[in-house]
Enzyme design. Sequence first.
Site, PDB file in Angstrom:
ATOM      1  N   GLU A 199       2.231  -5.422   3.767  1.00 55.82           N
ATOM      2  CA  GLU A 199       2.630  -6.315   4.849  1.00 55.82           C
ATOM      3  C   GLU A 199       1.355  -6.988   5.336  1.00 55.82           C
ATOM      4  O   GLU A 199       0.577  -6.398   6.091  1.00 55.82           O
ATOM      5  CB  GLU A 199       3.272  -5.510   5.982  1.00 55.82           C
ATOM      6  CG  GLU A 199       4.566  -4.821   5.587  1.00 55.82           C
ATOM      7  CD  GLU A 199       5.771  -5.708   5.812  1.00 55.82           C
ATOM      8  OE1 GLU A 199       5.720  -6.564   6.711  1.00 55.82           O
ATOM      9  OE2 GLU A 199       6.765  -5.569   5.068  1.00 55.82           O
ATOM     10  N   CYS A 205       0.852 -10.715  13.424  1.00 57.03           N
ATOM     11  CA  CYS A 205       0.848 -11.305  12.082  1.00 57.03           C
ATOM     12  C   CYS A 205       1.911 -12.381  11.933  1.00 57.03           C
ATOM     13  O   CYS A 205       1.877 -13.177  11.007  1.00 57.03           O
ATOM     14  CB  CYS A 205       1.015 -10.230  11.017  1.00 57.03           C
ATOM     15  SG  CYS A 205       1.983  -8.849  11.560  1.00 57.03           S
ATOM     16  N   GLY A 230      -1.813  -4.843   7.050  1.00 56.02           N
ATOM     17  CA  GLY A 230      -3.192  -5.207   7.373  1.00 56.02           C
ATOM     18  C   GLY A 230      -3.641  -6.470   6.680  1.00 56.02           C
ATOM     19  O   GLY A 230      -2.871  -7.426   6.559  1.00 56.02           O
ATOM     20  N   SER A 231      -4.883  -6.474   6.215  1.00 51.90           N
ATOM     21  CA  SER A 231      -5.489  -7.696   5.688  1.00 51.90           C
ATOM     22  C   SER A 231      -5.487  -7.733   4.162  1.00 51.90           C
ATOM     23  O   SER A 231      -5.390  -6.704   3.503  1.00 51.90           O
ATOM     24  CB  SER A 231      -6.939  -7.786   6.163  1.00 51.90           C
ATOM     25  OG  SER A 231      -7.714  -6.838   5.454  1.00 51.90           O
ATOM     26  N   VAL A 291      -8.478  -5.682   2.362  1.00 55.73           N
ATOM     27  CA  VAL A 291      -8.271  -4.239   2.230  1.00 55.73           C
ATOM     28  C   VAL A 291      -7.095  -3.967   1.285  1.00 55.73           C
ATOM     29  O   VAL A 291      -7.113  -3.008   0.520  1.00 55.73           O
ATOM     30  CB  VAL A 291      -8.020  -3.593   3.608  1.00 55.73           C
ATOM     31  CG1 VAL A 291      -7.701  -2.126   3.467  1.00 55.73           C
ATOM     32  CG2 VAL A 291      -9.225  -3.791   4.506  1.00 55.73           C
TER      33      VAL A 291
END
Lengths: 501, 472
Positions: free
Chosen positions: B212, B246, B190-191, B194
């Site tokens: 990741e 991504c 994710g980001s 977070v």
Amino acid sequence: MSSPPSPSPNRWFKALRRTRLGEPCLKTYPLECVELLKRARAAFQAGRTAKEGFRLAQLEAVVRMLVEHECDFVDALGRDLHKPRFETVVSELILVKNEALHAINNLKKWMQPQHVERNLSTTLDECLVVNEPLGVVLIMGTWCSPVQLCLVPLVGAIAAGNCAMINPPEYTSHTAELLHRLIPSYLDNECFHVIVTGTNDLAQIVGLKFEHVFFIGNREEAGRVAQAAALTLTPVTLVLGGKNPCYVDQQCDITTTAQRIAWARFHNAGQSAVAPDYILCHVDVKERLVQALKCCLMQFYGSDPRESRSFGRMVNLETFNRTRDLLWRSGKVAVGGQVIEAEKYIAPTILTEVVESDPIMQHEVFGPVLPILTVKNVDEAVAFINKQEKPLCVYAYSSNSKVISRLMSETSSGSFCSNDSILQSLMVVLPFGGVGASGMGSYHGRYSFDTFSHRKSCLLRGTRFECVTYLRYPPYEDRNLSLMTWASTLSQKSQGWCQIL
Amino acid sequence: MDRDSQSRVVARLRSAFRSGVTVPEQFRLTQLSNLLALVRENEQLILDAVHKDLAKPKFEAVLSEIDIVANELYHAIDNLSSWMQTNYVTKNLATKVDDAFVRWEPLGVVLIIGAWNYPLQVILIPLVGAIAAGNCAIVKPSEISTATESLLADLIPKYLSQDCYAVVRGGPEETKALLENRFDHIFYTGSQQVARKILQAASVHLTPVTLELGGKCPCLIYGRVNIATTARRLAWAKFFNTGQSCVAPDYVLCSPETRDALLPALRKVLEDFYSKEPQKSPDLGRIVSDGHWTRLVELLGKTRGKVVLGGENHQEDKYIAPTVVVDVEESDVLMEQEIFGPILPFLTITSLEEGIDFINRREKALALYVFSEESSVVTTVMENTSSGGFCSNDGIIHMCLPTLPFGGVGASGFGCYHGHWSFETFSHRRGCLLRGWALERINGLRYPPYREDSLSWLRWTVSGKKTSCTLM
């Protein structure tokens, strides 16, 4: 009235901090750390550490430093920990030398990219994994083996092509000062720096942002390191302690067992993260074990260990008090028990009639005190071990390979050793690290190199063979999809993997 | 799911792990086969779900959600036996008569948190690794891709052991509560934002984490270039999944001449791919949510670059045309954050060094791409930049080979997975030394009372010949 120009802030504070005892009290302040970090980063970005030749030269310099200043290290550790010369040479200096030599001999191989197995569509391409340095890493060792715990990770960091800031523990101040003095004379002055900070500055230092933080120490400090690293998304390796259980079976060579356990427990006055922390002794052999240990201690340290030149002292009053309290409030002293505060001396001590709720079983024993609990059988031992947090090491002494097998496969720990202790943590070819509460990540040998490297996957394609790739482009057609899925089931073992993208 | 229910789930999985049921090879193989059946028997349901969430074209969904997962499963099933083997290591003088090896052990109960852009893949591929390594696992799919989330919550309990694997649903609040539990590993896709919160929660329990993340993946096009193929592969990699990958090339760095040659080629390729009216093409997906659509359209509004291809958008449909923007400067709004959409900015450079410096001034991304016929250009960039992964003359596909580790570095994350790397991520590598009673005389050298002659003996064994050896 004009005042004389004040000396630079660093010198001013260093002067102020000289203690009453006249002992130097070195400290690198956060602002200075920022400067050093900037220099290291610039050196890294200029590509200084990339070449194999540079890395080899630095590793060789580490070896030279240890050889040429052996006396200084022996002296410093003697003052900090009352560490006998033998222990310093064997468990600190030779160990680091081994790691450095192993790295020197294998560096070329480690630096090679690895080619990986390809699938149908990438047969014509080059698929490899390249090991890249990370950048500037931070290494924080702990005081029980300050030289080894700072320099072994440093060997890995250098081999992997990084710059590094080394933070030796403040408790062993003579060793910290020695490293601070020596390293600039042997290693590249832009790439490697020694900073001496207190445990209070931990979070602040980590927050300066490194590409990897390697921390050896206790759980509480590790929590602070991990918290600080979380804010900067920095990967960490944590090698923490734990209560390392040691099972002694009714079938074993008691004399040898006692010798190996005693050596492991009482060297460095018990201040070792990998020593057996407590014994789970089969009830049938407990008496014999205690007797054998008693004999051993006599053999090792004589009738008064305080006189022995082979026995150390506690690093400071805080550790001394803590260990003494645990000793006094738990079980019964079967051997030893003497304490002398002025010398920070605790005699090699064996405690019996220890129960699970005793204070000594609630904390890691970082001193020369060995509690013995009894168990009726292997099942009880395994159950007991599994009730606790995962330790750094699990030890088992038995002549019965089935017993060893059970202890190994039914428990979890950083590492495991049967019929001896500590050795598994010294071997350059085995990974050493913790799991669960005893830490994360591992090092030694190739594992150090990997810890401080980034494994970059590289796929190098050509543009000539578009004929197969065309299947994947829009406008999408079910016919092409079926072709690709069908091709996926063609390869290895009839169910293998394959992508024709 | 509320806090208490979550804790009960974790407790149930933990006691299942303690019972040892996930350890035997046969159990792992059975679960992996069941997961394969889940994927194969529910293809249509999966395609419908991802279409609902992302308007993902069937072709893309089959490749990126079904086939890639199936391939990982086949790979794991075929190789599990050899992955689980203990690795014996070379011994030294002192340990010649002993056994020294590395055992692969499961960690315990792991948590896998997914993302919405490849909702099935980023949950199931890590799950394959977790199962193969002998763990129990809780899976928390992204709440943004709601249809896939529901599907996973429905199917996983039907195919996998309910004692050992569970799906937990919820948004940020529920995830925060879930993270209060203790896990033995957390795997997050994710980001960055977070990720920080997850790392902080993990640091309380000292839980290891794999992150990741993404980043702005640079695409350098330099030197002699095969324009037609480059345009096609670049467009495919960029607009696959409507740019919401991504590892999609985020922006292009090339010389003005290359750009001028590429633009007409790109125009033609986009027409070939999506026809002259991309909004009508069934092969182009949509933006996942109104929020993200608005963000992207605002970027297009604020950029100081020039839109030369595409730019059309439609709010209700969450549609944005494949768009190319040129004359973009480093300070442009398009260069601030990961784009994650079908907008491709072109920045110009006048030399390879300039391009490399530009890339190195920025955070390390998950992937880095170079298009060039000249292998020296490719090598120079590969050796002078760092990124999670690297691919020349193509995009995205380097992550489809299970034997290559897939993961980030620096700001794009740490740790990696796919194939054997997933197995390693979810395992503990335990060093083991099995000794006997023999050689106590040699051992005895290390015991107190310490003597100079023993020290000399020990020292002798490590001196000379620059070979390392320990006789301790």
